[in-house]
Design an enzyme around this catalytic site. Structure first.
Site, PDB file in Angstrom:
ATOM      1  N   SER A 124       0.814  -1.206   0.000  1.00 44.62           N
ATOM      2  CA  SER A 124       0.000   0.000   0.000  1.00 44.62           C
ATOM      3  C   SER A 124       0.853   1.263   0.000  1.00 44.62           C
ATOM      4  CB  SER A 124      -0.934  -0.023   1.216  1.00 44.62           C
ATOM      5  OG  SER A 124      -0.181  -0.360   2.362  1.00 44.62           O
ATOM      6  N   ASP A 126       3.809   4.098  -1.156  1.00 37.93           N
ATOM      7  CA  ASP A 126       3.953   4.960  -2.322  1.00 37.93           C
ATOM      8  C   ASP A 126       4.830   4.348  -3.400  1.00 37.93           C
ATOM      9  OD1 ASP A 126       2.554   7.346  -2.243  1.00 37.93           O
ATOM     10  OD2 ASP A 126       4.418   8.407  -2.774  1.00 37.93           O
ATOM     11  N   GLU A 327      17.925  18.173  -7.510  1.00 40.54           N
ATOM     12  CA  GLU A 327      16.479  18.122  -7.594  1.00 40.54           C
ATOM     13  C   GLU A 327      15.977  19.544  -7.491  1.00 40.54           C
ATOM     14  OE1 GLU A 327      15.144  13.813  -5.660  1.00 40.54           O
ATOM     15  OE2 GLU A 327      15.153  15.593  -4.423  1.00 40.54           O
ATOM     16  N   ASP A 346      21.384   9.769   1.669  1.00 43.51           N
ATOM     17  CA  ASP A 346      20.281   9.515   0.751  1.00 43.51           C
ATOM     18  C   ASP A 346      20.741   9.407  -0.697  1.00 43.51           C
ATOM     19  OD1 ASP A 346      17.496   9.106   0.561  1.00 43.51           O
ATOM     20  OD2 ASP A 346      17.263  11.085  -0.346  1.00 43.51           O
ATOM     21  N   HIS A 351      23.966   6.261  -4.480  1.00 47.02           N
ATOM     22  CA  HIS A 351      23.861   6.497  -5.919  1.00 47.02           C
ATOM     23  C   HIS A 351      25.150   7.052  -6.529  1.00 47.02           C
ATOM     24  CE1 HIS A 351      19.790   5.672  -5.149  1.00 47.02           C
ATOM     25  NE2 HIS A 351      19.382   6.888  -4.844  1.00 47.02           N
ATOM     26  N   LYS A 444      28.311  16.240  -5.962  1.00 49.00           N
ATOM     27  CA  LYS A 444      27.453  17.317  -5.498  1.00 49.00           C
ATOM     28  C   LYS A 444      26.030  16.808  -5.569  1.00 49.00           C
ATOM     29  CE  LYS A 444      27.083  20.999  -8.147  1.00 49.00           C
ATOM     30  NZ  LYS A 444      27.303  22.305  -8.790  1.00 49.00           N
ATOM     31  N   LYS A 447      18.892  19.191  -2.868  1.00 54.70           N
ATOM     32  CA  LYS A 447      17.454  19.345  -3.089  1.00 54.70           C
ATOM     33  C   LYS A 447      17.155  20.828  -3.248  1.00 54.70           C
ATOM     34  CE  LYS A 447      15.618  15.441  -0.465  1.00 54.70           C
ATOM     35  NZ  LYS A 447      14.744  14.901  -1.514  1.00 54.70           N
ATOM     36  N   ARG A 457      30.454  14.442 -15.351  1.00 53.82           N
ATOM     37  CA  ARG A 457      31.271  15.315 -16.201  1.00 53.82           C
ATOM     38  C   ARG A 457      32.731  14.938 -16.041  1.00 53.82           C
ATOM     39  NH1 ARG A 457      29.649  20.357 -18.083  1.00 53.82           N
ATOM     40  NH2 ARG A 457      27.387  20.348 -18.167  1.00 53.82           N
ATOM     41  N   LEU A 495      30.602  15.372 -26.096  1.00 56.62           N
ATOM     42  CA  LEU A 495      32.025  15.621 -25.877  1.00 56.62           C
ATOM     43  C   LEU A 495      32.282  17.039 -26.345  1.00 56.62           C
ATOM     44  CD1 LEU A 495      34.900  14.517 -25.258  1.00 56.62           C
ATOM     45  CD2 LEU A 495      35.004  13.790 -27.624  1.00 56.62           C
TER      46      LEU A 495
END
Lengths: 602, 570
Positions: A124, A126, A327, A346, A351, A444, A447, A457, A495
């Site tokens: 149930s 999200d 974000e 986070d 990530h 880097k 939010k 990069r 590039l």
């Protein structure tokens, strides 16, 4: 050693094989001896590496007659013997043992069909509604799921099957490029979705689930996948119950867990220890959904299948690497979870660090999952532990623009008013190995910034003895080549090169050699969850995080995180929607780097 | 023998540089470099001046002061005002009408010509100034992106155009021209540029007439000559020898208009201003290089000149070889013209002399397509029926130096092919120990990276890379990292002739061919050309509008190369 190997069933291929993985192709052809000895070796190394506790799993390594091998991998285990359950197959080259099992999900020599049951625990929630069910449907729609499959929702709320279906149906959609039969497909999919209500820590409830699953599985070989879409504090309860009460008796049982994997090295190790009481390493699929992103997957292809990049991939040519995540929104009233973790845990520690590891790893021996993960662990373990000097943290404050007021982080009702949790962080990392010594890897993440973006990069060094240096002004580093891999949005690779502006005279310009995905590939790019779910079903572990990887990742960040908390370091405030705290520039300047995403050209 | 001494000018004067470079660069540091660079070109010739001008006067061949320098008035005022007179010899010819006058006008329109200039047409036909202006005016155009004041500008330009009729071999007629020029120059410091747009057999006559009777008394005098520069080593060196009876090397500007093309100019920038290319620029990473030129039309009734030369002399020995030299040269000491030309000569001299085995020749034959018939080369009334002149040739060349040993440089040039284009293709080696090799099928070389520099049409640079096809599978695809010029630079790219004329006016020799370069280029091709003619090698016939003779594929295969322009993916 000459080893013979099981031939692929010659009967119609099971649905799983429709996935066009090139490494499946060798299966349909007679296997070659040269190849086969290699896999046996791989198999052996892997087992060693994983320190499999089961003793009888080892039998799979030894050369055995093909027919016997297939039988061996068939149903024969006891519920407690998890390792055999997951490991007893042998596989050709790059296939993991479980994949091999998957491949025989068609009628095996005992004539039994196999099935997969996917139980979404926390149905149930999200994530389940927004990502998991839609991803499962997309896989079904594209024909990637096995012919027979069952989907169960499990949660505490009382719901009927049709209520679950109703809930799920609202978030399903079909790929933009293939809308045919969408409704019919949806109908069929929903018919295979069921719901079971139960407490997360009740073995009795999971026994009930097990019964229901068995009913759907019939006499087929049953493989079970649990997706834990639940808060971390109940991970262990659920894992305990599923493994004790609802494991497959004759197929595999796998558990997908999502971050957070603890808050630091200790809690993560404790979690891993807890999981391993009930599960074997091969059963744990730790998802990092960034690894499922198309351009992150492409990173290895780019490096290892193009001659023009690999020679440049070292400190000799690369000046710095930047991994940027931003974000354009804040916590927006859902800061409860975030506040106890913060942006470093986070986004960065998982990530972004995973991307660094993929980017920087040495060439691996093969495409096999364990080989990739071995190389990633090596990179992580070569990294310098982060210190507080190498980090800048920030937190967004409220900002009024065009009459609209954007709230500060601490304005969020779910966030304590005096919270020091960073919503922005920049860090400089170093890999102390021969390839990368001295090259800053800047990360880097933030939010409530001005754009939504994730990109890698790569800034190259300046041309030594540049003939055209007078055409560049005083700072040669501003005119270097740069390779940009934009993970989202608008996937692209480009590039930056220097070329002459057409016309008389000799003015130089930086322009891009571009590959814009939307222009080249009109097909919709699948969502990361689809890829990861499919991989978990197929037992492909390449994109999942192994325990030792996780430990190494935490080892890098834990001292810093402790330091930040103990010293109660106040984050630098930055306005909502801005480019983040200026401190990030000073951090970059310290290592003679300039953020590529904030240059004049953007 | 020409003896030259380098001469350092007082630095205060050397600021007086062409306004072109002030436009081209911003900031003072660039200006200073140019100063240094240009200083090397301030030459003094101790020779008894061949053009009859006083020793001191004739010697300032190459200073930058030919332009008025509005931005530095205090220095400009110390010098007599400059003027440049451009005489187009052979003004009634096709090249003059189609290329030279329009290029001059474009330079004028863009403000690149000095404030005071004169354009003279010289030819045998009797024409008045008005008649010349009328002929020219039909071919002048303004750039698409800046049409303002076009007719005003044209008017002004035409007012500076004049005509003088005379025989090419007559010194008297050039004397008359000299008088007219003097009149226009009006006591200013006179610089003179002669553009020889005439058949090669009268080059020397004109050079003699012009240099003896119409050289500038106090500025520089330069001659632009276009190909053909002879038919082989002997005739070329004979021509050079004759030109040098009247001119010194610095006065001769041998044009190869391919060197003025935007992407050929960009080749050096690409190599030397980007870190990512230079490490790859050698036999370690490059498997082969292909230089491809094709035209989609034949001689179309104008084969007289062509038949005498053939495609190898017309395209390969000059245009393609020049590109090759630029591509393969070592890093020059500086961007100065002499430094670049030195490096080019070195490459040319390291090249293996071409042998008959390394060449395939072809000639187009008639072809009927869609009810339309296209004529064969020998159907052209201006071509002898039994002509063996190649209209197509492919050749493999090798540079025996440390950087390029063993790398085939394949050239291909042809007329009446299926498309029009000129490009450089660099095929890289395959990835050693490629992890993804199972995805590529059996021929790893088909999935290598390739850098393509498309010189014309639709200027572009692209790098073929392998990447993953988006989606759940692991299929690989070869896609391009692209730079399409027309997208990035909507402005019209100037014609090669504009650049070259401007360079000649400014004394920038980078894009012109020096005598020793020319000798080295002929040395590679002459033995082959002689053998082709002596053995009467019959060209392989190919249909008009086709992809050329298949022999080119076998030549490539011999060196384990596959033509990049004829594969499916191109």
């Amino acid at each position: 050693m000459a080893v013979s190997f099981p031939k692929c069933p010659s009967s119609p291929l099971p649905p799983l094989q429709t996935r066009n993985r090139a490494w499946l192709s060798p299966l349909s052809a007679p296997l070659q001896v040269g190849d086969s000895s290699k896999w046996a070796l791989l198999e052996a190394t892997k087992r060693c590496h994983l320190c499999v506790s089961a003793t009888n799993g080892g039998s799979a390594v030894a050369p055995v007659e093909p027919s016997k091998k297939v039988q061996d991998s068939g149903p024969k285990t006891t519920p407690t013997d998890h390792s055999t359950k997951v490991e007893n197959g042998i596989r050709p080259t790059v296939l993991s043992s479980n994949e091999f099992q998957d491949l025989k999900t068609g009628p095996d020599n005992s004539g039994r069909e196999s099935t997969v049951s996917i139980t979404v625990v926390g149905a149930s929630g999200d994530l389940a509604k927004k990502k998991i069910f839609p991803a499962l449907f997309a896989l079904y729609y594209e024909g990637f799921l096995p012919k027979h499959f069952t989907i169960f929702g499990y949660a505490r709320s009382k719901m009927t099957d049709s209520e679950l279906r109703e809930m799920v149906s609202r978030t399903l959609n079909c790929r933009i490029d293939q809308r045919e039969n969408c409704d019919a497909k949806m109908e069929e999919f929903l018919k295979r979705c069921f719901y079971h209500s139960g407490q997360y820590d009740s073995e009795a409830h999971f026994v009930e689930l097990d019964k229901k699953l068995k009913q759907h599985e019939g006499s087929r070989i049953s493989n079970r996948l649990y997706y834990l879409s639940i808060p971390p504090n109940i991970f262990l309860d659920v894992v305990k119950c599923t493994s004790l009460a609802a494991s497959s008796e004759n197929g595999w049982t796998r558990v997908i867990v999502e971050k957070p994997f603890g808050r630091d090295a200790e809690s993560s190790a404790a979690l891993t220890r807890g999981l391993k009481q009930y599960l074997h390493e091969d059963q744990i699929f730790r998802i990092d959904h960034y690894l499922g992103k198309e351009l992150v997957e492409n990173l290895s292809v780019l490096r290892f299948s193009n001659l023009v990049f690999e020679p440049l991939w070292s400190r000799q040519y690369i000046r710095n690497v930047q991994i940027i995540f931003s974000e354009d929104f804040g916590t927006e009233g859902r800061g409860g979870y975030f506040d106890s973790y913060g942006i470093i845990r986070d986004i960065m520690q998982n990530h972004l660090l995973q991307i660094v590891a993929l980017f920087a790893m040495e060439t691996r021996t093969s495409l096999e999952a364990e080989d990739i993960r071995n190389e990633k662990v090596k990179v992580l373990r070569s990294m310098k532990t982060l210190e507080i000097d190498d980090v800048v943290i920030g937190q967004y404050k409220s900002h009024t623009r065009g009459g609209v007021v954007y709230p500060g982080y601490t304005d969020d009702k779910t966030v304590p008013n005096d919270s020091l949790t960073p919503t922005f962080a920049a860090a400089a990392l170093f890999i102390n190995n021969a390839r990368w010594d001295g090259v800053p890897f800047l990360m880097k993440a933030g939010k409530a910034l001005h754009t939504k973006r994730a990109e890698i990069r790569v800034q190259f060094r300046h041309v030594p003895g540049n003939l055209y240096k007078k055409c560049f002004g005083t700072d040669l580093d501003r005119a270097t080549n740069e390779l940009v891999i934009r993970v989202q949005p608008d996937e692209a690779i480009y590039l930056k090169i220097n070329n002459k502006i057409p016309g008389l005279g000799m003015r130089l310009d930086r322009s891009n050699l571009n590959l814009h995905y939307a222009a080249r590939y009109s097909k919709e790019i699948p969502c990361a969850y689809e890829r990861l779910l499919l991989d978990a079903i197929e037992g492909e572990r390449r994109l999942f995080i192994r325990s030792d990887e996780l430990d190494a990742a935490w080892a890098l960040f834990t001292p810093l995180l402790k330091d930040l908390e103990e010293k109660r370091i106040a984050p630098e405030l930055y306005p909502y929607g801005s480019r983040g705290p200026v401190g990030a520039h000073y951090l970059a300047a310290k290592y003679n780097v300039r953020w590529g995403d904030l240059g004049a050209e953007h | 023998m020409t003896i030259l001494r380098f001469y350092q000018r007082p630095s205060s004067l050397s600021i007086a540089f062409s306004s072109r470079h002030e436009r081209s660069f911003s900031g003072s540091s660039e200006l200073v470099t140019l100063t240094t660079r240009r200083n090397q070109c301030w030459r003094f010739s101790p020779l008894k001046s061949s053009n009859g001008s006083p020793l001191a006067g004739a010697s300032w061949k190459d200073d930058g002061k030919e332009m008025p320098v509005p931005k530095v008035p205090d220095i400009g005022s110390q010098l007599a005002e400059n003027t440049v007179s451009i005489t187009v010899v052979g003004a009634s010819g096709d090249l003059a009408k189609k290329k030279i006058f329009p290029a001059l006008f474009a330079l004028y329109y863009e403000g690149y010509l000095p404030q005071h200039f004169t354009v003279f047409g010289y030819a045998r036909s009797k024409l008045t100034d008005e008649e010349l202006r009328h002929t020219i005016s039909t071919t002048l155009t303004c750039r698409v992106d800046k049409r303002e004041n076009c007719s005003d500008k044209m008017e002004q330009f035409l007012r500076r155009c004049f005509y003088h009729s005379g025989q090419y071999g007559s010194e008297v007629d050039f004397c008359e021209l000299d008088n007219k020029l003097k009149e226009k120059e009006d006591g200013k410091l006179a610089n003179r540029l002669f553009y020889l747009s005439i058949p090669p057999n009268i080059f020397v006559d004109v050079v003699r007439g012009a240099s003896r009777s119409a050289s500038s008394p106090n500025g520089w005098t330069r001659f632009i000559v276009e190909k053909p520069f002879g038919r082989d080593s002997e005739s070329s060196s004979e021509l050079t020898r004759c030109l040098k009876m009247y001119l010194i090397e610095e006065q001769i500007f041998r044009i190869d208009h391919y060197l003025g093309k935007e992407l050929v100019e960009n080749l050096s920038v690409l190599r030397f201003a980007n870190l990512v290319f230079e490490p790859l620029w050698s036999r370690n990473y490059i498997r082969n290089v292909q230089l491809i030129f094709s035209e989609d039309f034949g001689t179309e009734g104008r084969g007289g000149y062509f038949d005498h030369y053939g495609i190898i002399r017309d395209i390969m020995q000059n245009h393609l070889l020049q590109i090759l030299a630029l591509f393969a040269m070592e890093t020059p000491v500086s961007l100065d013209g002499e430094d670049i030309r030195n490096e080019k000569v070195k490459v040319l001299r390291s090249m293996r002399v071409l042998k008959l085995d390394d060449v395939v020749v072809g000639q187009y034959k008639g072809h009927t397509k869609g009810g339309k018939s296209f004529p064969a080369y020998t159907d052209d009334p201006t071509v002898p029926k039994g002509s063996l002149t190649p209209t197509f040739a492919a050749a493999s060349l090798f540079i025996d130096n440390a950087r390029w040993d063993g790398v085939p440089f394949l050239m291909k040039a042809g007329k009446a092919l299926h498309r029009r284009g000129a490009e450089i293709r660099v095929q890289f080696r395959h990835v050693p120990g490629n992890l993804y090799k199972r995805k590529f099928g059996t021929d790893l070389d088909k999935a290598t990276n390739e850098l393509v520099i498309r010189v014309q049409p639709n200027e572009a640079i692209y790098l073929k890379i392998n990447n993953k096809v988006p989606g759940l599978s692991m299929r690989l695809d070869s896609s391009n990292l692209n730079l399409l010029y027309s997208e990035r630079y909507p402005r019209e790219i100037p014609d090669a002739y504009e650049r070259l004329l401007l360079d000649a006016i400014e004394g920038e020799r980078r894009l012109f061919i020096r005598s020793d370069e020319l000798d080295a280029a002929w040395a590679i091709f002459s033995p082959l050309l002689r053998e082709l003619e002596e053995k009467k090698v019959v060209p392989e016939l190919y249909p008009y509008g086709s992809r050329g003779p298949v022999g080119a594929h076998y030549l490539a295969a011999k060196y384990n190369v596959r033509w990049g322009d004829l594969s499916d993916s191109s």
